[in-house]
Design an enzyme around this catalytic site. Structure first.
Site, short mmCIF file in Angstrom:
data_model
loop_
_atom_site.label_atom_id
_atom_site.label_comp_id
_atom_site.label_asym_id
_atom_site.label_seq_id
_atom_site.Cartn_x
_atom_site.Cartn_y
_atom_site.Cartn_z
N GLN A 91 -22.38 56.16 49.01
CA GLN A 91 -23.33 55.40 47.71
C GLN A 91 -22.61 53.92 47.90
OE1 GLN A 91 -25.95 56.17 45.54
NE2 GLN A 91 -25.71 53.88 45.60
N ASP A 146 -23.53 53.64 35.65
CA ASP A 146 -24.20 55.14 36.27
C ASP A 146 -24.18 56.04 35.14
OD1 ASP A 146 -24.67 57.17 38.00
OD2 ASP A 146 -22.72 57.67 38.48
N HIS A 174 -17.65 58.70 45.96
CA HIS A 174 -19.16 58.81 46.61
C HIS A 174 -19.09 57.46 47.66
CE1 HIS A 174 -23.26 59.59 47.13
NE2 HIS A 174 -23.68 59.33 45.85
N1 CP Z 1 -27.50 58.35 44.13
C1 CP Z 1 -27.37 59.33 44.66
O1 CP Z 1 -26.37 60.07 45.40
O2 CP Z 1 -28.62 60.17 44.36
P1 CP Z 1 -28.75 61.76 44.75
O3 CP Z 1 -28.06 62.43 43.52
O4 CP Z 1 -30.28 61.67 44.37
O5 CP Z 1 -28.52 62.13 46.30
N1 NVA Z 2 -21.95 60.20 39.05
C1 NVA Z 2 -22.95 60.70 39.27
C2 NVA Z 2 -23.49 60.24 40.39
C3 NVA Z 2 -24.97 60.75 41.02
C4 NVA Z 2 -25.30 60.19 42.16
C5 NVA Z 2 -22.68 62.17 39.53
O1 NVA Z 2 -21.60 62.78 40.17
O2 NVA Z 2 -23.52 63.09 39.02
#
Ligand code: CP
Ligand code: NVA
Length: 307
Positions: A137, A225, A134
């Site tokens: 983020q 998280d 990600h």
């Molecule tokens: N943190 C994040 O990516 O949030 P969303 O899943 O709401 O996009």
């Molecule tokens: N680790 C989480 C992040 C959400 C923004 C997921 O992948 O669902």
């Protein structure tokens, strides 16, 4: 062609330049209504296509507002209502979207899918989250840390909970920006070993902790998280294994007194974090969420060669 599938696609120097740009642009437009374009509108006329194969609040809204503030526009495609969701190939989707849009942002499951999209696209592709990583983020997270007065080199970051996509990008960032990560995860829930090896080879200190206290002791930043990421089953065994890694007030007190608490959101109060921490004085989660807009504006400018 610049794709942003992982932070390493940009490299440490470009990440640093993007973070500086994000901080400057955020300050320069302070007080403007959120939908107003920046005066220089550097991406005027550009269209961003966003493809979502998983749910999203922040990524969806922040990319939409980001491209608008840069003078461009966005089109949102939810996989459930697209032909991709009915079996049209990723390659053909990439070819078509490349004719209609100037860049593509995708959120999907398997990282190989976004790599395939990028392979067949003739416009830049940005990773809006995969099972592996990600990176957008973490750009917002690093911006938040800098804005709170902490330098990245030598920073001690503690991660608690599941070894997931967000942690993988933090580890990748550690190698690029020369900070250290103490990973507090239960046995069997470790993060990507290849990403750890790369970060260590680049000089970051990545340590694995089986108890939450030793991971957090003296940390500058504490991050967690959700214990169950999108696409994963709710397994009671996993929740039980995660329980000792909850970020609560007692654990937060083991970190430095000026430590920041970060969480990419959505949060599950009472699971990975207590209300007292996420709503407490050390929490920077709302700055972190807002910074998704500012950091991604810089990612967009980078893929278009403006940084
Ligand atoms: N943190 C994040 O990516 O949030 P969303 O899943 O709401 O996009
Ligand atoms: N680790 C989480 C992040 C959400 C923004 C997921 O992948 O669902």
């Amino acid at each position: 062609m610049r794709h942003f599938l992982n932070l390493a696609d940009a490299g440490g120097n470009a990440v640093a330049a993007m973070l500086g740009d994000a901080i400057d642009r955020k300050a320069a437009r302070a007080g403007l209504p959120k939908g107003c374009a920046d005066p220089d509108a550097p991406l005027a006329g550009r269209v961003l296509a966003m493809v979502f194969e998983k749910s999203s609040t922040r990524t969806r809204v922040s990319f939409d507002i980001a491209i608008r503030q840069l003078g461009g526009t966005a089109v949102v495609l939810d996989s459930g209502t697209t032909q991709l969701g009915r079996g049209e190939t990723v390659a053909d989707t990439a070819r078509v979207l490349s004719r209609m849009a100037d860049a593509i942002m995708m959120r999907t499951h398997d990282h190989a899918k976004i790599e395939e999209l990028a392979h067949h696209a003739s416009v830049p592709v940005i990773n809006g989250l995969t099972d592996l990583s990600h990176p957008c983020q973490i750009m917002a997270d690093l911006q938040t840390v800098l804005e709170h007065g902490k330098a990245l080199p030598g920073l001690e970051v503690a991660w608690l909970g599941d070894g997931n996509n967000v942690l993988n990008s933090i580890v990748e960032a550690a190698g690029l920006m020369k900070f250290n990560v103490r990973i507090g995860v239960p046995q069997g829930y470790e993060s990507d070993s290849g990403m750890i090896a790369l970060a260590e080879a680049a000089g970051a200190r990545i340590s694995l902790h089986r108890d939450a206290q030793s991971a957090v002791a003296g940390a500058d930043v504490v991050v967690t998280d959700t214990w169950i990421s999108m696409g994963q089953a709710h397994v009671s065994e996993k929740l039980a294994a995660m329980a000792p890694f909850q970020v609560n007030e007692a654990l937060m007190a083991q970190a430095r007194p000026d430590a920041l608490f970060l969480h990419c959101l959505p949060a599950h109060r009472g699971e990975e974090v207590t209300e007292g921490v996420i709503d407490g004085r050390q929490s920077a989660v709302w700055d972190e969420a807002e910074n998704r807009i500012h950091a991604q504006k810089s990612v967009l400018r980078w893929v278009f060669g403006q940084i």
